[in-house]
Motif scaffolding. Structure first.
Motif, short mmCIF file in Angstrom:
data_model
loop_
_atom_site.label_atom_id
_atom_site.label_comp_id
_atom_site.label_asym_id
_atom_site.label_seq_id
_atom_site.Cartn_x
_atom_site.Cartn_y
_atom_site.Cartn_z
N ARG A 327 0.82 -1.21 0.00
CA ARG A 327 0.00 0.00 0.00
C ARG A 327 0.86 1.26 0.00
NH1 ARG A 327 -0.46 2.50 4.92
NH2 ARG A 327 0.25 1.38 6.78
N LEU A 328 2.15 1.15 0.32
CA LEU A 328 3.06 2.29 0.30
C LEU A 328 3.70 2.50 -1.07
CD1 LEU A 328 4.87 1.63 3.70
CD2 LEU A 328 2.92 3.13 3.28
N SER A 329 3.53 1.55 -1.97
CA SER A 329 4.13 1.66 -3.29
C SER A 329 3.45 2.75 -4.11
CB SER A 329 4.00 0.33 -4.04
OG SER A 329 4.29 0.49 -5.41
N PRO A 330 4.22 3.54 -4.86
CA PRO A 330 3.61 4.53 -5.74
C PRO A 330 2.83 3.91 -6.89
CG PRO A 330 5.98 4.42 -6.12
CD PRO A 330 5.70 3.59 -4.89
N ASP A 331 2.98 2.59 -7.06
CA ASP A 331 2.27 1.89 -8.14
C ASP A 331 1.10 1.06 -7.64
OD1 ASP A 331 4.23 2.66 -10.19
OD2 ASP A 331 5.59 1.34 -9.08
N HIS A 332 0.71 1.29 -6.38
CA HIS A 332 -0.36 0.48 -5.81
C HIS A 332 -1.67 0.62 -6.56
CE1 HIS A 332 -2.31 -1.90 -2.72
NE2 HIS A 332 -3.23 -0.97 -2.57
N HIS A 333 -1.85 1.75 -7.24
CA HIS A 333 -3.08 1.96 -8.00
C HIS A 333 -3.28 0.90 -9.09
CE1 HIS A 333 0.03 3.94 -10.43
NE2 HIS A 333 -0.74 3.71 -11.47
N LEU A 334 -2.17 0.28 -9.55
CA LEU A 334 -2.29 -0.77 -10.56
C LEU A 334 -3.07 -1.96 -10.04
CD1 LEU A 334 1.37 -0.67 -11.93
CD2 LEU A 334 -0.67 0.32 -12.98
N LEU A 335 -2.92 -2.25 -8.74
CA LEU A 335 -3.70 -3.34 -8.13
C LEU A 335 -5.16 -2.96 -8.02
CD1 LEU A 335 -2.38 -6.02 -7.08
CD2 LEU A 335 -0.77 -4.17 -7.43
N ASP A 336 -5.43 -1.73 -7.61
CA ASP A 336 -6.81 -1.28 -7.50
C ASP A 336 -7.52 -1.37 -8.84
OD1 ASP A 336 -6.54 -0.70 -4.79
OD2 ASP A 336 -5.83 1.34 -5.18
N ALA A 337 -6.80 -1.00 -9.91
CA ALA A 337 -7.38 -1.07 -11.25
C ALA A 337 -7.66 -2.52 -11.65
CB ALA A 337 -6.45 -0.42 -12.26
N ALA A 338 -6.72 -3.43 -11.33
CA ALA A 338 -6.91 -4.84 -11.69
C ALA A 338 -8.11 -5.45 -11.00
CB ALA A 338 -5.65 -5.63 -11.34
N LEU A 339 -8.37 -5.02 -9.77
CA LEU A 339 -9.49 -5.57 -9.01
C LEU A 339 -10.84 -5.14 -9.57
CD1 LEU A 339 -8.05 -5.14 -5.42
CD2 LEU A 339 -8.46 -7.29 -6.61
N GLN A 340 -10.84 -4.14 -10.42
CA GLN A 340 -12.09 -3.67 -11.01
C GLN A 340 -12.44 -4.38 -12.31
OE1 GLN A 340 -13.83 -1.57 -9.09
NE2 GLN A 340 -12.05 -1.68 -7.71
N VAL A 341 -11.50 -5.18 -12.82
CA VAL A 341 -11.69 -5.82 -14.12
C VAL A 341 -12.23 -7.23 -13.92
CG1 VAL A 341 -10.56 -6.61 -16.23
CG2 VAL A 341 -9.83 -4.48 -15.13
N THR A 342 -13.34 -7.52 -14.55
CA THR A 342 -13.93 -8.86 -14.51
C THR A 342 -13.83 -9.47 -15.90
OG1 THR A 342 -15.47 -8.22 -12.78
CG2 THR A 342 -15.98 -10.22 -14.02
N GLY A 343 -13.18 -10.61 -15.97
CA GLY A 343 -12.96 -11.24 -17.25
C GLY A 343 -14.00 -12.30 -17.57
N PRO A 344 -13.80 -13.04 -18.64
CA PRO A 344 -14.73 -14.09 -19.04
C PRO A 344 -14.73 -15.23 -18.04
CG PRO A 344 -12.72 -14.22 -20.32
CD PRO A 344 -12.64 -12.95 -19.52
N PRO A 345 -15.84 -15.96 -17.94
CA PRO A 345 -15.88 -17.08 -16.98
C PRO A 345 -14.89 -18.19 -17.31
CG PRO A 345 -17.80 -17.11 -18.43
CD PRO A 345 -17.10 -15.82 -18.69
N ARG A 346 -14.52 -18.32 -18.58
CA ARG A 346 -13.55 -19.34 -18.97
C ARG A 346 -12.22 -18.69 -19.32
NH1 ARG A 346 -15.40 -24.49 -20.60
NH2 ARG A 346 -17.63 -24.77 -20.31
N PRO A 347 -11.16 -18.98 -18.59
CA PRO A 347 -9.85 -18.39 -18.89
C PRO A 347 -9.26 -19.00 -20.16
CG PRO A 347 -9.66 -19.96 -17.10
CD PRO A 347 -11.13 -19.83 -17.39
N ARG A 348 -8.22 -18.36 -20.66
CA ARG A 348 -7.52 -18.87 -21.82
C ARG A 348 -6.87 -20.21 -21.50
NH1 ARG A 348 -3.71 -14.16 -24.06
NH2 ARG A 348 -3.11 -15.87 -25.44
#
Length: 354
Positions: A327-348
């Motif tokens: 949470r102290l990383s200046p790049d922590h926002h990348l994790l927050d963004a990833a958590l907002q993405v919902t992909g297809p039910p079947r992975p590649r």
């Protein structure tokens, strides 16, 4: 200098399964696998360095016809010898052969407690063969660890998974959240659980531990993306473990080959002792001098060692940056963004190699 205690011997990238979170490289190298005499030399050099445990893995190590003499040589050298396997090919005869050669322990991967869901994740109808493998191991009274990778599709079944491990006679159950590199990163949007799922899983874990007590050891590897701080990946870079890829490249962790310009050495060209002490791949992030802020001045640096270098590289392009999980990383926002993405039910699908 810290000495290595564990050697992860990746004997092959071949595997009969197609798991979407596989740690095999996305692009599998064409170089030839180390032959038995080469592996025996590597094992002797590892023992001389002080390594105590060798984990024979892959891919699927059972696809190697010379696995039994390799186990015997490892035992002769004084290692604790563990087989990390999908269980496909581990019948009663093969299990007995390996046990007599000196095998000490088996870690068996299971995808789920539900047969259909497990086979769908594995990409093959192998659930019953895994069950048979577990019975073959416990019939010989070999210690058995069940490993289950947790993801969005199975995280809601921790209770049944624990019950299955106990019913199979496992001594230990590892519930490990998917690691998002390689195939895991490609399929992250389909695999990543929600915060609510993780919270519910932790409650189910607490109930399971209360129910089974000391009869089943349950290890839980946390979901990085939902944690405020990173875990101490591999107990610190180049401090405790050596990974040897099937073609002989020596690494401080299984995913390190992805880091561009790391300076990786091969055991075909350099001794393992020289690699451990002098290879850029092992020395680059060993200790604390490489750190910049916020890691350099952080009191947690002796706890988590700055987190995962491979994760930092994959998410930011710079392996020396603070792990974005923190949470102290200046790049922590990348994790927050990833958590907002919902992909297809079947992975590649991971095509694997046969």
């Amino acid at each position: 200098m810290d000495r290595p205690l564990g050697l992860l011997a990746e004997l092959t990238y071949r595997c009969p399964l197609h798991c979407p979170y596989c740690s095999n490289p996305v692009a599998v190298p064409d170089a030839a696998e180390l032959a038995l005499p080469e592996w025996c030399r590597v094992l002797a050099e590892a023992r001389a360095l002080g390594v105590l445990q060798v984990h024979l893995t892959g891919g699927e190590p059972l696809t190697r016809p010379d696995l039994t003499p390799l186990v015997a040589r490892a035992r002769d050298l004084g290692f604790y010898v563990s087989l990390v396997t999908s269980g496909v090919g581990l019948d009663e005869r093969r299990t007995s052969e390996l046990a007599h050669a000196g095998l000490d322990h088996v870690q068996l991967s299971m995808q789920d407690a539900d047969r259909m869901a497990a086979d769908e994740t594995a990409g093959a109808r192998v659930f019953d063969r895994k069950m048979a493998a577990a019975h073959a191991v416990t019939a010989l009274e070999l210690p058995l660890t069940i490993n289950v990778v947790l993801h969005r599709g199975n995280i809601g079944r921790i209770g049944p998974i624990v019950d299955l491990a106990a019913a199979l006679g496992a001594d230990r159950l590892e519930l490990a959240h998917a690691q998002y590199y390689g195939w895991g990163l490609l399929n992250r949007s389909a695999l990543l659980p929600t915060r609510d799922q993780v919270a519910a899983a932790e409650q189910a874990l607490a109930r399971a531990r209360a129910a089974y007590g000391d009869t089943l050891e349950i290890l839980y590897v946390v979901a990085d993306y939902h944690e405020p701080y990173p875990k101490p990946c591999m107990h610190g870079w180049g401090r405790r473990h050596i990974v040897i890829a099937p073609d002989g490249w020596a690494l401080p962790c299984p995913a390190a080959a992805q880091i561009i310009g790391l300076g990786i050495d091969n055991v075909r060209e350099r001794s393992l002792s020289a690699i451990w002490r002098h290879s850029p791949a092992f020395t680059r992030f060993r200790g604390y001098e490489w750190m910049s802020e916020p890691c350099r001045g952080c009191p947690r640096k002796k706890i988590d060692f700055g987190g995962c270098r491979c994760q930092a590289f994959q998410l930011t392009g710079d392996a020396a940056r603070a792990d974005p999980v923190c949470r102290l990383s200046p790049d922590h926002h990348l994790l927050d963004a990833a958590l907002q993405v919902t992909g297809p039910p079947r992975p590649r699908v991971n095509p694997q190699v046969r």
